[in-house]
Design an enzyme around this catalytic site. Structure first.
Site, mmCIF file in Angstrom:
data_model
loop_
_atom_site.group_PDB
_atom_site.id
_atom_site.type_symbol
_atom_site.label_atom_id
_atom_site.label_comp_id
_atom_site.label_asym_id
_atom_site.label_seq_id
_atom_site.Cartn_x
_atom_site.Cartn_y
_atom_site.Cartn_z
ATOM 1 C CE LYS A 74 -3.669 2.296 2.623
ATOM 2 N NZ LYS A 74 -4.543 2.208 3.811
ATOM 3 C CE LYS A 102 -6.226 2.184 -0.868
ATOM 4 N NZ LYS A 102 -6.933 2.210 0.435
#
Length: 340
Positions: free
Chosen positions: A198, A251
């Protein structure tokens, strides 16, 4: 021409008709690949559109019935739940409250649709008064004390009936802490979908409006990944798998297709890509201004994510794509074929 005339490769032969193109197409989208995010708030009768994310709403628990009915009718079988608490404090108390907003949402979703796959986001940023993902001491986010809160939250979600928990905080060791806590509580069968890679991205702005989770000070670069690093992402993914992650998330998606592809080459676990709020908002804004063909752009973007190696896509476009397919509004046979 160095090759004898007529002997060069004629790759266009397999592109001449839609039937031929469909037969040799390498990557296809399917509505069953999609995970749809839900933002749930306290109150009654709440269906509040997020200003920067047209078509995405904050919903109260009593509105979930209609939402679930629509998702299932469209063929979307999985959701990712984000909760917006009634009150925030320094220890993210509602995150692990048995009657917190996510816990209530999970119970309602499983009551209405037992077969719906309910995944819960496990983090503290929506629940803390300072808006950070961990406990803050002397202006710093401290890692190890945060792990206990994350583990308590994951267990409370499992107790409510969550099918899968998804830690998104990026604290070191959180997958192991959650796995051990789930196992001790008897939830050995509950899988972990880890936000393993992330990034500290500029694409999260609209999400922070939807989840009401903007940090009160500073930023999240001390724990989310630097956008310039790919090898580090593979170390993060490997570590989370070793600690017990059953599947992983990259992400954002579009700026990190190389990370998705590298992870697909190296690891055997299922990979999800999060097509995040900023990516969604840019497409919606450009489409509303008439600058792009929304349907074709969305299909092309999601196909690119799938082609990179993601087998699951968390996307706010899920309902639009499903509607286009169901209503026959997809503009050409090519786009229809892209959806399998």
């Amino acid at each position: 021409m160095s090759i004898e005339r007529g002997r060069f490769r004629r790759l266009r032969r397999l592109r001449q008709t839609e039937g031929l193109r469909r037969l040799v197409r390498e990557t296809r989208l399917n509505v069953e690949d999609f995970i749809y995010p839900l933002f749930v708030v306290h109150g009654r009768g709440v269906r509040r559109e997020v200003g920067s994310m047209p078509g995405v709403y904050q919903l109260s628990v009593d509105q979930l019935g209609a939402e679930v009915e629509e998702l299932l009718e469209l063929g979307i079988g999985a959701v990712l739940v984000f909760g917006i608490p009634a009150q925030k404090d320094e220890l993210a108390s509602e995150a692990y409250d048995p009657d917190g907003i996510v816990q209530r949402t999970v119970r309602e979703l499983k009551k209405r649709a037992p077969d719906l796959v309910v995944i819960t986001d496990v983090c503290n940023c929506e629940y803390t008064s300072h808006g950070h993902c961990g406990i803050v001491r002397d202006g710093r986010i401290v890692n190890d004390p945060t792990l206990e809160l994350l583990a308590r939250t994951a267990v409370s979600h499992a107790e409510a009936g969550a099918d899968m928990v998804a830690p998104s905080d990026m604290m070191d060791g959180r997958v192991l802490a959650i796995r051990e806590a789930l196992d001790r509580a008897g939830f050995i069968e509950v899988p972990i979908l880890s936000y393993a890679a992330k990034y500290a991205s500029a694409f999260y702005g609209p999400f922070r409006e939807a989840a009401e989770s903007a940090p009160a000070f500073g930023d999240r670069r001390s724990h989310q990944m630097d956008p310039g690093n790919r090898r580090e992402a593979l170390r993060e993914i490997e570590t989370d798998i070793e600690e017990g992650a059953d599947a992983i998330i990259v992400k954002p998606a579009l700026a990190y297709l190389d990370v998705i592809a590298a992870a697909r080459e190296r690891f055997e676990v299922p990979i999800a890509a999060y097509n995040v709020s900023g990516e969604y908002a840019m497409v919606k804004a450009a489409a509303r201004n008439g600058w792009i063909d929304e349907q074709r752009v969305v299909l092309e973007l999601l196909t690119g994510i799938r082609r990179a190696g993601a087998q699951m896509i968390i996307t706010y476009h899920a309902k639009d794509v499903a509607r286009w397919l169901r209503s026959g509004r997809i503009g050409t046979a090519l786009e229809q074929a892209l959806l399998g």
